[in-house]
Design a protein around this motif. Structure first.
Motif, PDB file in Angstrom:
ATOM      1  N   MET A 122      -9.871   7.677 -18.682  1.00 51.59           N
ATOM      2  CA  MET A 122      -8.613   7.712 -19.441  1.00 51.59           C
ATOM      3  C   MET A 122      -7.821   8.379 -18.544  1.00 51.59           C
ATOM      4  SD  MET A 122      -7.348   8.275 -23.515  1.00 51.59           S
ATOM      5  CE  MET A 122      -8.093   7.098 -23.767  1.00 51.59           C
ATOM      6  N   LYS A 123      -6.652   7.858 -17.854  1.00 52.76           N
ATOM      7  CA  LYS A 123      -5.615   8.609 -17.086  1.00 52.76           C
ATOM      8  C   LYS A 123      -3.553   7.881 -17.860  1.00 52.76           C
ATOM      9  CE  LYS A 123      -4.128   8.018 -12.736  1.00 52.76           C
ATOM     10  NZ  LYS A 123      -4.197   8.061 -11.031  1.00 52.76           N
ATOM     11  N   LEU A 124      -3.696   9.058 -18.661  1.00 55.95           N
ATOM     12  CA  LEU A 124      -2.300   9.384 -18.600  1.00 55.95           C
ATOM     13  C   LEU A 124      -1.609   9.432 -17.400  1.00 55.95           C
ATOM     14  CD1 LEU A 124      -0.214   8.981 -21.693  1.00 55.95           C
ATOM     15  CD2 LEU A 124      -0.337  10.621 -21.920  1.00 55.95           C
ATOM     16  N   THR A 125      -0.545   8.545 -16.916  1.00 55.26           N
ATOM     17  CA  THR A 125       0.399   8.424 -16.195  1.00 55.26           C
ATOM     18  C   THR A 125       1.398   8.680 -16.827  1.00 55.26           C
ATOM     19  OG1 THR A 125      -0.894   7.773 -14.523  1.00 55.26           O
ATOM     20  CG2 THR A 125       1.464   7.824 -13.907  1.00 55.26           C
ATOM     21  N   TYR A 126       2.706  10.115 -16.449  1.00 60.27           N
ATOM     22  CA  TYR A 126       3.779  10.646 -16.971  1.00 60.27           C
ATOM     23  C   TYR A 126       5.196  11.214 -15.830  1.00 60.27           C
ATOM     24  CZ  TYR A 126       8.019  10.819 -20.261  1.00 60.27           C
ATOM     25  OH  TYR A 126       9.444  10.917 -20.664  1.00 60.27           O
ATOM     26  N   PHE A 127       5.877  11.458 -16.234  1.00 57.39           N
ATOM     27  CA  PHE A 127       6.656  12.214 -15.188  1.00 57.39           C
ATOM     28  C   PHE A 127       5.538  13.849 -15.757  1.00 57.39           C
ATOM     29  CE2 PHE A 127       9.296   9.226 -15.686  1.00 57.39           C
ATOM     30  CZ  PHE A 127       9.761   8.478 -14.491  1.00 57.39           C
ATOM     31  N   ASN A 128       6.484  14.873 -14.745  1.00 54.37           N
ATOM     32  CA  ASN A 128       6.166  16.693 -15.397  1.00 54.37           C
ATOM     33  C   ASN A 128       7.361  16.679 -16.333  1.00 54.37           C
ATOM     34  OD1 ASN A 128       4.729  18.694 -15.415  1.00 54.37           O
ATOM     35  ND2 ASN A 128       6.344  20.032 -13.952  1.00 54.37           N
ATOM     36  N   LEU A 129       7.491  16.439 -17.460  1.00 55.40           N
ATOM     37  CA  LEU A 129       7.781  16.190 -19.395  1.00 55.40           C
ATOM     38  C   LEU A 129       7.343  16.233 -19.852  1.00 55.40           C
ATOM     39  CD1 LEU A 129      11.972  13.706 -17.750  1.00 55.40           C
ATOM     40  CD2 LEU A 129      11.325  16.665 -17.561  1.00 55.40           C
ATOM     41  N   ARG A 130       8.267  16.734 -21.091  1.00 53.55           N
ATOM     42  CA  ARG A 130       6.922  16.652 -22.518  1.00 53.55           C
ATOM     43  C   ARG A 130       8.008  14.866 -23.032  1.00 53.55           C
ATOM     44  NH1 ARG A 130       8.846  21.584 -22.788  1.00 53.55           N
ATOM     45  NH2 ARG A 130      10.826  20.522 -24.056  1.00 53.55           N
ATOM     46  N   ALA A 131       8.856  14.600 -23.125  1.00 59.39           N
ATOM     47  CA  ALA A 131       9.696  13.897 -23.705  1.00 59.39           C
ATOM     48  C   ALA A 131       8.807  12.909 -24.207  1.00 59.39           C
ATOM     49  CB  ALA A 131      10.519  13.252 -22.590  1.00 59.39           C
ATOM     50  N   ARG A 132       8.905  11.496 -23.464  1.00 61.61           N
ATOM     51  CA  ARG A 132       8.281  10.475 -24.327  1.00 61.61           C
ATOM     52  C   ARG A 132       6.498  10.482 -23.792  1.00 61.61           C
ATOM     53  NH1 ARG A 132      12.376   6.775 -25.602  1.00 61.61           N
ATOM     54  NH2 ARG A 132      13.824   6.881 -24.249  1.00 61.61           N
ATOM     55  N   GLY A 133       6.053  11.451 -23.046  1.00 62.12           N
ATOM     56  CA  GLY A 133       4.802  11.024 -22.933  1.00 62.12           C
ATOM     57  C   GLY A 133       4.460  11.911 -22.911  1.00 62.12           C
ATOM     58  N   GLU A 134       4.497  13.106 -24.613  1.00 66.03           N
ATOM     59  CA  GLU A 134       4.274  13.982 -24.955  1.00 66.03           C
ATOM     60  C   GLU A 134       3.283  13.819 -25.908  1.00 66.03           C
ATOM     61  OE1 GLU A 134       3.027  18.566 -24.730  1.00 66.03           O
ATOM     62  OE2 GLU A 134       3.172  16.868 -23.548  1.00 66.03           O
ATOM     63  N   PRO A 135       3.990  12.739 -27.370  1.00 63.59           N
ATOM     64  CA  PRO A 135       2.932  12.312 -28.011  1.00 63.59           C
ATOM     65  C   PRO A 135       1.417  11.847 -27.714  1.00 63.59           C
ATOM     66  CG  PRO A 135       5.140  11.956 -28.156  1.00 63.59           C
ATOM     67  CD  PRO A 135       5.059  11.982 -27.085  1.00 63.59           C
ATOM     68  N   ALA A 136       1.477  10.576 -27.464  1.00 55.28           N
ATOM     69  CA  ALA A 136      -0.130  10.673 -26.905  1.00 55.28           C
ATOM     70  C   ALA A 136      -0.778  11.732 -25.687  1.00 55.28           C
ATOM     71  CB  ALA A 136       0.119  10.010 -25.384  1.00 55.28           C
ATOM     72  N   ARG A 137      -0.448  12.423 -25.254  1.00 57.36           N
ATOM     73  CA  ARG A 137      -1.269  13.982 -24.822  1.00 57.36           C
ATOM     74  C   ARG A 137      -0.980  14.693 -26.390  1.00 57.36           C
ATOM     75  NH1 ARG A 137       3.262  15.382 -20.846  1.00 57.36           N
ATOM     76  NH2 ARG A 137       3.265  14.322 -19.148  1.00 57.36           N
ATOM     77  N   LEU A 138      -0.593  14.433 -27.302  1.00 59.90           N
ATOM     78  CA  LEU A 138      -1.003  15.719 -28.044  1.00 59.90           C
ATOM     79  C   LEU A 138      -1.869  14.792 -28.962  1.00 59.90           C
ATOM     80  CD1 LEU A 138       3.009  16.738 -29.344  1.00 59.90           C
ATOM     81  CD2 LEU A 138       1.017  18.540 -29.276  1.00 59.90           C
ATOM     82  N   ILE A 139      -1.960  13.877 -29.495  1.00 59.89           N
ATOM     83  CA  ILE A 139      -2.730  13.416 -29.700  1.00 59.89           C
ATOM     84  C   ILE A 139      -4.243  13.384 -29.450  1.00 59.89           C
ATOM     85  CG2 ILE A 139      -3.168  10.617 -30.561  1.00 59.89           C
ATOM     86  CD1 ILE A 139      -0.885   9.982 -31.176  1.00 59.89           C
ATOM     87  N   LEU A 140      -4.597  13.279 -27.594  1.00 60.46           N
ATOM     88  CA  LEU A 140      -4.881  13.261 -27.211  1.00 60.46           C
ATOM     89  C   LEU A 140      -5.948  14.609 -27.000  1.00 60.46           C
ATOM     90  CD1 LEU A 140      -4.457  11.235 -24.299  1.00 60.46           C
ATOM     91  CD2 LEU A 140      -6.330  10.074 -25.521  1.00 60.46           C
ATOM     92  N   GLU A 141      -5.309  15.655 -26.888  1.00 60.27           N
ATOM     93  CA  GLU A 141      -5.664  16.982 -27.713  1.00 60.27           C
ATOM     94  C   GLU A 141      -6.599  17.203 -28.365  1.00 60.27           C
ATOM     95  OE1 GLU A 141      -5.612  18.891 -25.104  1.00 60.27           O
ATOM     96  OE2 GLU A 141      -5.131  18.397 -23.006  1.00 60.27           O
ATOM     97  N   GLN A 142      -5.608  16.820 -29.338  1.00 58.23           N
ATOM     98  CA  GLN A 142      -6.132  17.155 -31.423  1.00 58.23           C
ATOM     99  C   GLN A 142      -7.819  15.723 -30.826  1.00 58.23           C
ATOM    100  OE1 GLN A 142      -5.312  18.904 -33.547  1.00 58.23           O
ATOM    101  NE2 GLN A 142      -6.878  17.912 -34.670  1.00 58.23           N
ATOM    102  N   ALA A 143      -7.008  15.065 -31.046  1.00 62.07           N
ATOM    103  CA  ALA A 143      -8.327  14.564 -30.823  1.00 62.07           C
ATOM    104  C   ALA A 143     -10.009  14.545 -29.597  1.00 62.07           C
ATOM    105  CB  ALA A 143      -8.291  13.258 -30.008  1.00 62.07           C
ATOM    106  N   GLY A 144      -9.586  15.595 -28.956  1.00 63.14           N
ATOM    107  CA  GLY A 144     -10.440  16.451 -28.272  1.00 63.14           C
ATOM    108  C   GLY A 144     -10.903  15.886 -26.683  1.00 63.14           C
ATOM    109  N   ALA A 145     -10.162  14.456 -26.781  1.00 70.69           N
ATOM    110  CA  ALA A 145     -10.769  13.439 -25.466  1.00 70.69           C
ATOM    111  C   ALA A 145     -10.181  13.880 -24.301  1.00 70.69           C
ATOM    112  CB  ALA A 145      -9.387  12.467 -25.302  1.00 70.69           C
ATOM    113  N   GLU A 146     -11.808  13.157 -23.442  1.00 70.97           N
ATOM    114  CA  GLU A 146     -11.175  13.281 -22.225  1.00 70.97           C
ATOM    115  C   GLU A 146     -10.134  12.299 -21.400  1.00 70.97           C
ATOM    116  OE1 GLU A 146     -15.145  13.920 -20.160  1.00 70.97           O
ATOM    117  OE2 GLU A 146     -16.265  15.329 -21.861  1.00 70.97           O
ATOM    118  N   TYR A 147      -9.505  12.915 -20.625  1.00 68.47           N
ATOM    119  CA  TYR A 147      -8.334  12.314 -19.591  1.00 68.47           C
ATOM    120  C   TYR A 147      -7.589  12.916 -19.128  1.00 68.47           C
ATOM    121  CZ  TYR A 147      -4.624  14.825 -22.162  1.00 68.47           C
ATOM    122  OH  TYR A 147      -3.373  15.809 -22.145  1.00 68.47           O
TER     123      TYR A 147
END
Length: 204
Positions: A1-26
């Motif tokens: 799984m690969k999440l591509t976004y800018f080096n910003l939080r903004a609109r990419g951070e919700p997915a990152r937070l969910i993936l981190e909480q899930a312990g997902a490899e991405y």
């Protein structure tokens, strides 16, 4: 799984937070912010489905649109509802927060006219945010007082946390006791806390 976004939080951070909480490899693939250097984005943009980021690639399939990505990750990793009603209750919260986020960005980031910007900021601080938090506090109470839906941690709670954490005034949520308790609960989840402490620094 690969999440591509800018080096910003903004609109990419919700997915990152969910993936981190899930312990997902991405792979947290970051493109230089266009605020810093627009060239990498200009080069990458034609390869995206809608000329926007974030984009998630999972098993060779691309998914676009920030909340669609967040919803997909939540469903995949057990942070969505178990039936249509629970999902609708989560979506309702997320949609309300997403609508307010657009107004927040317009008020604090995107508006260039200083007079108009001041007017938007005033309206956001005095009308939009209090009305939103009052409604969410009521909803939270109606749904048991601990989580926004389904009596369990869900992506709606994580989106609420992200929204409040990104507000210019970090103290405002303290005026809403149930929301503040939920905010702090999510902030202190070990995986969320670890991510926030080690994520790359960015302006927004």
């Amino acid at each position: 799984m690969k999440l591509t976004y800018f080096n910003l939080r903004a609109r990419g951070e919700p997915a990152r937070l969910i993936l981190e909480q899930a312990g997902a490899e991405y792979e947290d693939h970051r493109i230089e912010s266009p605020f810093v250097d627009v060239a990498p984005w200009v080069a990458y943009k034609p390869s995206t489905p809608y000329g926007q980021l974030p984009v998630l690639c999972d098993d060779g399939v691309e998914i676009a649109q920030s909340m669609t990505i967040a919803r997909y990750c939540a469903a995949k990793y057990g942070l969505a509802g178990s039936n249509a009603l629970e999902n609708a209750q989560m979506d309702e919260v997320v949609d309300a927060l997403s609508e307010a986020t657009e107004k927040q960005y317009n008020a604090f980031l995107f508006e260039k006219d200083e007079a108009k910007k001041a007017e938007l900021q005033k309206k956001f601080n005095e009308e939009v945010l209090p009305n939103l938090f009052k409604a969410l506090e009521k909803r939270l109470g109606e749904r048991g007082g601990e989580y926004m839906a389904a009596n369990k941690l869900s992506w709606a709670d994580i989106i609420l946390y992200h929204f409040a954490a990104e507000l210019p005034d970090k103290e405002v949520i303290k005026g809403y006791s149930k929301l503040d308790a939920l905010f702090n609960k999510v902030a202190n989840l070990p995986k969320i806390k670890s991510w926030v402490e080690r994520r790359p620094a960015s302006a927004v």
